[in-house]
Write a protein that holds these residues in place. Sequence first.
Motif, PDB file in Angstrom:
ATOM      1  N   GLY A 193       0.810  -1.218   0.000  1.00 18.58           N
ATOM      2  CA  GLY A 193       0.000   0.000   0.000  1.00 18.58           C
ATOM      3  C   GLY A 193       0.838   1.260   0.000  1.00 18.58           C
ATOM      4  N   ARG A 194       2.122   1.154   0.368  1.00 19.66           N
ATOM      5  CA  ARG A 194       2.979   2.339   0.310  1.00 19.66           C
ATOM      6  C   ARG A 194       3.649   2.487  -1.040  1.00 19.66           C
ATOM      7  N   ILE A 195       3.999   1.352  -1.630  1.00 19.43           N
ATOM      8  CA  ILE A 195       4.778   1.423  -2.877  1.00 19.43           C
ATOM      9  C   ILE A 195       3.886   1.757  -4.065  1.00 19.43           C
ATOM     10  N   LEU A 196       2.709   1.111  -4.101  1.00 17.42           N
ATOM     11  CA  LEU A 196       1.886   1.227  -5.307  1.00 17.42           C
ATOM     12  C   LEU A 196       1.331   2.635  -5.553  1.00 17.42           C
ATOM     13  N   PRO A 197       0.788   3.309  -4.526  1.00 12.48           N
ATOM     14  CA  PRO A 197       0.121   4.583  -4.799  1.00 12.48           C
ATOM     15  C   PRO A 197       0.953   5.625  -5.549  1.00 12.48           C
ATOM     16  N   PRO A 198       2.223   5.851  -5.195  1.00 14.30           N
ATOM     17  CA  PRO A 198       2.950   6.865  -5.973  1.00 14.30           C
ATOM     18  C   PRO A 198       3.034   6.515  -7.455  1.00 14.30           C
ATOM     19  N   ILE A 199       3.279   5.235  -7.724  1.00 13.12           N
ATOM     20  CA  ILE A 199       3.365   4.829  -9.133  1.00 13.12           C
ATOM     21  C   ILE A 199       2.008   5.018  -9.802  1.00 13.12           C
ATOM     22  N   GLY A 200       0.974   4.587  -9.112  1.00 12.65           N
ATOM     23  CA  GLY A 200      -0.362   4.687  -9.675  1.00 12.65           C
ATOM     24  C   GLY A 200      -0.767   6.128  -9.932  1.00 12.65           C
ATOM     25  N   LEU A 201      -0.415   6.984  -8.997  1.00 15.48           N
ATOM     26  CA  LEU A 201      -0.717   8.404  -9.146  1.00 15.48           C
ATOM     27  C   LEU A 201      -0.079   8.950 -10.418  1.00 15.48           C
ATOM     28  N   LEU A 202       1.176   8.573 -10.585  1.00 11.55           N
ATOM     29  CA  LEU A 202       1.930   9.004 -11.769  1.00 11.55           C
ATOM     30  C   LEU A 202       1.237   8.516 -13.037  1.00 11.55           C
ATOM     31  N   VAL A 203       0.897   7.229 -13.049  1.00 10.55           N
ATOM     32  CA  VAL A 203       0.279   6.654 -14.243  1.00 10.55           C
ATOM     33  C   VAL A 203      -1.073   7.308 -14.511  1.00 10.55           C
ATOM     34  N   GLY A 204      -1.866   7.499 -13.449  1.00 14.93           N
ATOM     35  CA  GLY A 204      -3.191   8.091 -13.620  1.00 14.93           C
ATOM     36  C   GLY A 204      -3.106   9.496 -14.198  1.00 14.93           C
ATOM     37  N   VAL A 205      -2.241  10.294 -13.635  1.00 10.55           N
ATOM     38  CA  VAL A 205      -2.109  11.667 -14.122  1.00 10.55           C
ATOM     39  C   VAL A 205      -1.581  11.678 -15.551  1.00 10.55           C
ATOM     40  N   TYR A 206      -0.638  10.772 -15.806  1.00  9.97           N
ATOM     41  CA  TYR A 206      -0.089  10.680 -17.162  1.00  9.97           C
ATOM     42  C   TYR A 206      -1.180  10.357 -18.166  1.00  9.97           C
ATOM     43  N   LEU A 207      -2.081   9.420 -17.797  1.00 10.02           N
ATOM     44  CA  LEU A 207      -3.130   9.018 -18.745  1.00 10.02           C
ATOM     45  C   LEU A 207      -4.062  10.183 -19.064  1.00 10.02           C
ATOM     46  N   VAL A 208      -4.361  10.993 -18.057  1.00  5.17           N
ATOM     47  CA  VAL A 208      -5.242  12.138 -18.304  1.00  5.17           C
ATOM     48  C   VAL A 208      -4.537  13.152 -19.188  1.00  5.17           C
ATOM     49  N   TRP A 209      -3.296  13.430 -18.827  1.00  5.29           N
ATOM     50  CA  TRP A 209      -2.545  14.454 -19.562  1.00  5.29           C
ATOM     51  C   TRP A 209      -2.322  14.028 -21.005  1.00  5.29           C
ATOM     52  N   ALA A 210      -2.022  12.729 -21.189  1.00  3.69           N
ATOM     53  CA  ALA A 210      -1.736  12.237 -22.535  1.00  3.69           C
ATOM     54  C   ALA A 210      -3.002  12.145 -23.371  1.00  3.69           C
ATOM     55  N   GLY A 211      -4.168  12.148 -22.675  1.00  2.58           N
ATOM     56  CA  GLY A 211      -5.423  11.870 -23.353  1.00  2.58           C
ATOM     57  C   GLY A 211      -5.756  12.763 -24.530  1.00  2.58           C
ATOM     58  N   SER A 212      -5.265  13.998 -24.529  1.00  3.63           N
ATOM     59  CA  SER A 212      -5.651  14.870 -25.637  1.00  3.63           C
ATOM     60  C   SER A 212      -4.841  14.570 -26.894  1.00  3.63           C
ATOM     61  N   LYS A 213      -3.727  13.872 -26.724  1.00  3.16           N
ATOM     62  CA  LYS A 213      -2.907  13.571 -27.900  1.00  3.16           C
ATOM     63  C   LYS A 213      -2.972  12.113 -28.307  1.00  3.16           C
ATOM     64  N   GLN A 214      -3.093  11.225 -27.320  1.00  3.14           N
ATOM     65  CA  GLN A 214      -3.062   9.788 -27.611  1.00  3.14           C
ATOM     66  C   GLN A 214      -4.081   9.122 -26.692  1.00  3.14           C
ATOM     67  N   PRO A 215      -4.259   7.814 -26.853  1.00  3.41           N
ATOM     68  CA  PRO A 215      -5.271   7.155 -26.023  1.00  3.41           C
ATOM     69  C   PRO A 215      -5.087   7.439 -24.537  1.00  3.41           C
ATOM     70  N   GLY A 216      -6.197   7.633 -23.868  1.00  7.75           N
ATOM     71  CA  GLY A 216      -6.174   7.960 -22.441  1.00  7.75           C
ATOM     72  C   GLY A 216      -7.301   8.933 -22.181  1.00  7.75           C
ATOM     73  N   GLY A 217      -7.338   9.487 -21.001  1.00  8.71           N
ATOM     74  CA  GLY A 217      -8.376  10.464 -20.721  1.00  8.71           C
ATOM     75  C   GLY A 217      -8.934  10.295 -19.335  1.00  8.71           C
TER      76      GLY A 217
END
Lengths: 313, 496, 105, 111
Positions: A193-217
Amino acid sequence: MIASIFDLTLCLVILAAAGAATLGRDAFMAVVFYIVYGILIAMAWLRLGAIDVALAEAAIGAGLTGVLLLAALARVARKAGKEPASAASVPATTIATALAALVITIGIAYAFLTLPEPQGLQGHVAENLAASGAENPVTAVLLNFRGWDTLLESIVLLAALLGIWTLAQDEAWGGRAGLRHVTRPGSVLAQFGRILPPIGLLVGVYLVWAGSKQPGGAFQGGTVLAAVWIVTIMAGLMQAPRVADRALRAALVIGPVIFLALAVAGIFAGAFLVLPPAHAGWLILAVEAVLTLSIAATLAMLVFGPPEPEEKR
Amino acid sequence: MTASALALALILTAPLFGALAAMLMGRRGPAIALATIIATAAGTLILLVIIATEGAVHLAIGGWEAPLGIQLRADGLAGGFIATTALVMGAILAVAAKPFAGGKTERRSAYTFWPLALLLWGALNAIFLSGDLFNLYVGLELLTLVAVALVGIEGKRETLAAALRYMMFALMGSLLYLLGAALLYAAHGTLDIALLAERVGSAPGDIVAAAAITGGLAAKTALFPFHAWLPPAHSGAPAPASAMLSGLVPKASFYILLRFWFEAAPDLAGSGVLMLLGGLGAFAMVYGSLLALHQDRLKLIIAYSTVAQLGYLFFIFPLAGGESAAQPWAAGAWSGAIFHALSHAMAKASMFLCAGLIIEAIGHDRLPGMKGIVRALPMTVFAFALAAITLMGLPPSGGFTAKYLMMTASFAAGQPFWALMLILAGLLAAAYLYRPLALAFALPDEDAPAPKAVSRARQFAPLALALAAILLGILSAAPFAFIQIGRPGAAVEGLE
Amino acid sequence: MSSWYLLVATGLLLTIAGALWRVWRGPEQADRMMAAQLVGTGGVGVILLLAAMSGDWAMLDVALVLALLAALAAIAFVKSTRGEGEGDPEDDTPEDRASEDGAPR
Amino acid sequence: MIDLFTIVMTAAGLIFFAAGTLGLIRFPDTHSRLHALTKADNLGLGLIALGLAVQVPGPADLFKLILIWALAILAAGATAQLVARIAAPAGLGDDEKAQDGGSDGQERRRP
């Protein structure tokens, strides 16, 4: 040749998983097959070139829905005091349902085979992509061309949450959603529970940010963020919020509220939900950002379930 | 900024904003509902004036024309349903303000009721204005989820079972509808109803799509044989929820059926399909009425009555659809059925609200306990009687106008069967509504406990609805003309 | 090269099919869950290969999400096996449970 | 040359996956199946990722590839331990558990 073999194998495995999920007697097994089915369907979407859909399927179908179903199963077992009995099979109903499904399948298959060359809207989307404010055509459709659908869908999620909240016991209302989770500090679960959240946060934010150019959102990113929250709470590092919590409720509604406000503002441009091309880019990003927050909060609350009475904790 | 865009934005977003605000501010539900009623009513009035003076309104959402974007269309039909919904919701929310009041501490049912009720309104308005098959699906999805949650809002075991059964039926219906819409999109590259009208032919794909859409929507409208979910769901919910569920919710799927068969795929409407729909409707009418006769609880009588009354809405298909659409009687049949849908919405909502007030007074809705209730609740019983007049189709109610128009059309069309069924429907309605009315006016038992008092102000809301249903019959000329605005095929006949 | 990728991917699909058999067979819930984990890892492998084959590396995001959420179902499973959903599976001695019960909340 | 590396690595990855699955199917009890599985599939995925690492167009995708593998190891390692704990008490009464659909630790449920 090898491509057809791969596709054929994939189809067979999908059918096997779907069949097992439907026909299996054991509810737990059916849930596991459902999770597996989601993973396989994500691959199928990739083979069809629909990366956005594959992302959503991987996040929601294989990820969150599985957790939701497992939690539901545990809840039923807890309430009933035992493993939920598999649905008693009523021959007449089962046969009638199976027949109806068969007729519909044959009808759809027949209709599908007689369809003319598919004539989607890809051409129209491509023509107007420049004015949409998004480079990813899927995002352009979801947030601009058919933004009204997306806006309503984000509210559908809230309706589902309200529906789940109606199942709470009256005396439990206002309390923390779901069960209280405890773990021993330093245990595998707590560390996870300590290790996963930072990575997940990064991935989640990345997916939203990338969404306007490539798959994600917003939907995919929001699902990942919800998963992160769920892991943190299941690992006992945080408590689920109270359903009466103001901040929680603000997070739940902010996405749809801002999107609705934007839609109303569009009437000053003569219609409804108009995004002026000059500003569409950042407007879409802003809406996606708040929608992500709301979707993440809603999905996580859906998984936690209604508040449980205090004394049972 | 145009007036029509403002009106549409108000109608579409005010209930949704209200729902979100109610979700945020738990104990302010009634106040938020009042603000929503005012805003939506204002938008509705503007829209009605625009439709009446300038004709049907068209708005491309986001400025994106079909096939790329979603088109909103507000013609006379949409205006009629939106206005009726506003009226009915206003009355229901007024009655609900007491049982679901905020209070000092937030309660579960009081908290969830307001956002759900306002979302239901928002979903209905979104459906009534949409001209796009997928957008209609999203609206239906929202409506379904909210309706299911409202059935189970009291948290009782048996209502939860009814809610689940309702959800299974409704989700199957949604899925079928979605399959149909997907097939049409694959074949024709558009989801816009107006564009589909030009493109849908009679290819196998179109026929399967039409069957799936019709089957799915029929299940949601509780057309026989898909009616089994309706009575337990509608009678189990608390009265204000029942009023919405019975008066308004099935009208949405019926409305989409109208849009589909009269606008998207009129050429597909062979006489076989239309007769089948009408025939199932006739069957539902008889079956629902007979079961209503056998019930001993007021809410179940009203719920089975809904099965029956929804049934003869479907007479519109044989009388005004297909080849009949271009005939002179089509206008009457069309308006008749719409009158029936609108007056039923008002009368049925009124009846369920009355039943709720009766339950508040005597604690249950078993028929024998209602003896002499007229002394305690004169206004409520009067409202119930007025609503019953509409449901029976007696003059001068909206229900009478509806039946009269449909019967005239049925004779003109040379299909007197439907007229006979309509007469039978009225007789059966009179039979099953007579029992509760007779009991209400009977002398109370001496040992019966005294009913609790219910405030006059709250009894006024169902009375207003029942009166509106009567007024629809008395002032039928203006609504008749209004509903015709933008009607498909109207131009052909030179009617306007 | 793309044929090779698909060949390996097909092989992975067959291992997934083998895992499905274990999901069906059980007998323990743990067996089913672990087999599902194998399907997840195998699925990630297939997606990597599909990305390489099509040259559309945006597909990696799908694998990323799948890998990230793979653990979620297993954790939910472990949690759901505790009577009240709470607790750590590592607290499996009765004494641990008892001391936890006595702890102030 | 690069392609050859990829071919060898992915083939090796596939073999590990196949071995893991074989273990999952053939091994007699839950715990040994667990061991076979966790070791094999992570190594298998690692080899496939390694084989593809030389094919990616840019550093961002390489980073993603590494992240994917790391996540898979992390998830599989943690869940294998957790699931093993669940399976542990069940070993005492396998037959009975198998009948009612598996273990769920009910004996420890508090009222």
